[in-house]
Enzyme design. Structure first.
Site, PDB file in Angstrom:
ATOM      1  N   SER A   1      67.703 -33.222  12.576  1.00  0.00           N
ATOM      2  CA  SER A   1      67.781 -34.375  12.349  1.00  0.00           C
ATOM      3  C   SER A   1      67.685 -35.007  10.956  1.00  0.00           C
ATOM      4  O   SER A   1      69.134 -34.700  10.387  1.00  0.00           O
ATOM      5  CB  SER A   1      66.279 -35.110  12.849  1.00  0.00           C
ATOM      6  OG  SER A   1      66.237 -36.216  13.331  1.00  0.00           O
TER       7      SER A   1
ATOM      8  N   ASP B   1      68.799 -35.329  19.477  1.00  0.00           N
ATOM      9  CA  ASP B   1      68.141 -34.819  18.353  1.00  0.00           C
ATOM     10  C   ASP B   1      67.510 -33.502  18.432  1.00  0.00           C
ATOM     11  O   ASP B   1      67.013 -33.278  19.374  1.00  0.00           O
ATOM     12  CB  ASP B   1      67.132 -35.895  17.871  1.00  0.00           C
ATOM     13  CG  ASP B   1      66.485 -35.645  16.770  1.00  0.00           C
ATOM     14  OD1 ASP B   1      66.275 -34.547  16.312  1.00  0.00           O
ATOM     15  OD2 ASP B   1      66.095 -36.610  16.118  1.00  0.00           O
TER      16      ASP B   1
END
Length: 309
Positions: free
Chosen positions: A38, A151
């Site tokens: 991320s 993600d």
């Protein structure tokens, strides 16, 4: 001393990674591998491409405020857009491939079709950076090699295992971004996004059902991510854990870049003795012997570019 770095997720808190890297550099530590998830994947990608912490800081500052409301025409469903940051990253990373990076780097994502953790370490670095930050439903998912990816923090908020797998001969330094300042009392489900416009308008916006639903969703993701992070740290045991006190900041809030960087520097200074102890020759021999006797296999839950091709 050479280290392998595992940079965790946390939205805008990821700016604290800049301070961590800067402090590590100032104390003579050399980063020989970077695994990022991320926000950690974004910072890691740009640093691995050869940019200095000052250049990364300037790039973050140039993003300005309310960048998450800028859309690009991906056609993929999402509540918010990443047009501004995608344009900025494209200018920084261009068409660089993983083979062209200055430092070995890998990012994590999650395949929506298989539910497995997807390790990105081939192809265009820009694609990997956008995939690893694609908070499901909030930012657009990314398609790479026929896989729809979101993600990496969904499964692996801090990629300790990946950092160790990349360089098993080096100590893993993991950076976690969910620690709160001392004495801080967490408000109940604090709003995670800084909305544009006058306060009178933003107050009305926050009362909309869709906006409140986003608030509940992101707060739930925070709770899950914190628990997964704790479990990952206990299971994979990084040699050194750095915890900037930035957990009170919403993942998409407008922030003071300098304060986050200072938090990263302070957290690194706090564990300097641990970092230096890992440089001892006895520790290096211990890691080398352990790797030869019991090398880490490729986990079954990982899917890599090489496996897919």
């Amino acid at each position: 001393m050479d280290i392998s770095l595992a940079l965790g997720g946390g939205g805008i808190r990821g700016v604290a990674h800049i301070g961590v890297i800067r402090s590590l550099e100032n104390h003579g530590f050399k980063i020989k591998a970077i695994a990022g998830t991320s926000a950690g994947g974004l910072v890691g990608a740009v640093y691995a491409a050869g940019y200095s912490t000052e250049e990364i800081e300037n790039a973050v500052t140039n993003l300005g405020t309310n960048w998450v409301f800028s859309r690009n025409d991906t056609g993929r469903p999402a509540l918010l857009g990443i047009g501004t940051i995608a344009k900025q990253l494209s200018g920084i990373l261009g068409d660089r491939t993983f083979d062209e990076l200055k430092i070995p780097y890998a990012a994590t994502a999650v395949s929506l079709r298989t539910g497995k953790e997807f390790i990105l370490r081939e192809g265009k670095v820009l694609d990997a950076a956008l995939a690893t930050m694609a908070i499901p439903g909030v930012f657009p998912s990314q398609e790479i090699g026929g896989s729809v990816l979101v993600d990496g923090g969904v499964l692996d908020p801090v990629p300790i295992q990946l950092a160790r797998w990349m360089r098993p001969d080096l100590p893993v330094v993991a950076v976690v971004l969910n620690k709160y300042p001392e004495g801080y009392e967490e408000p109940e489900a604090a709003f995670p996004i800084s909305l544009p416009g006058p306060s009178s308008i933003t107050e009305r916006i926050t009362k909309l059902r869709m906006v409140q639903a986003l608030q509940i969703f992101t707060h739930s993701m925070e709770v899950t991510g914190a628990r997964l992070t704790d479990l990952g740290v206990k299971l994979y045991q990084p040699e050194v854990l750095i915890e900037p006190r930035v957990g009170h900041i919403g993942v998409l809030q407008t922030i003071d870049t300098n304060l986050l960087i200072k938090a990263g520097e302070a957290a690194t200074e706090a564990v300097l003795t641990e970092l230096q102890s890992e440089a001892r020759w006895t520790k290096r021999i211990e890691r080398a012997v352990k790797h030869r006797i019991n090398p880490d296999p490729l986990p079954d839950i990982w899917v890599t570019d090489q496996q897919k091709s």
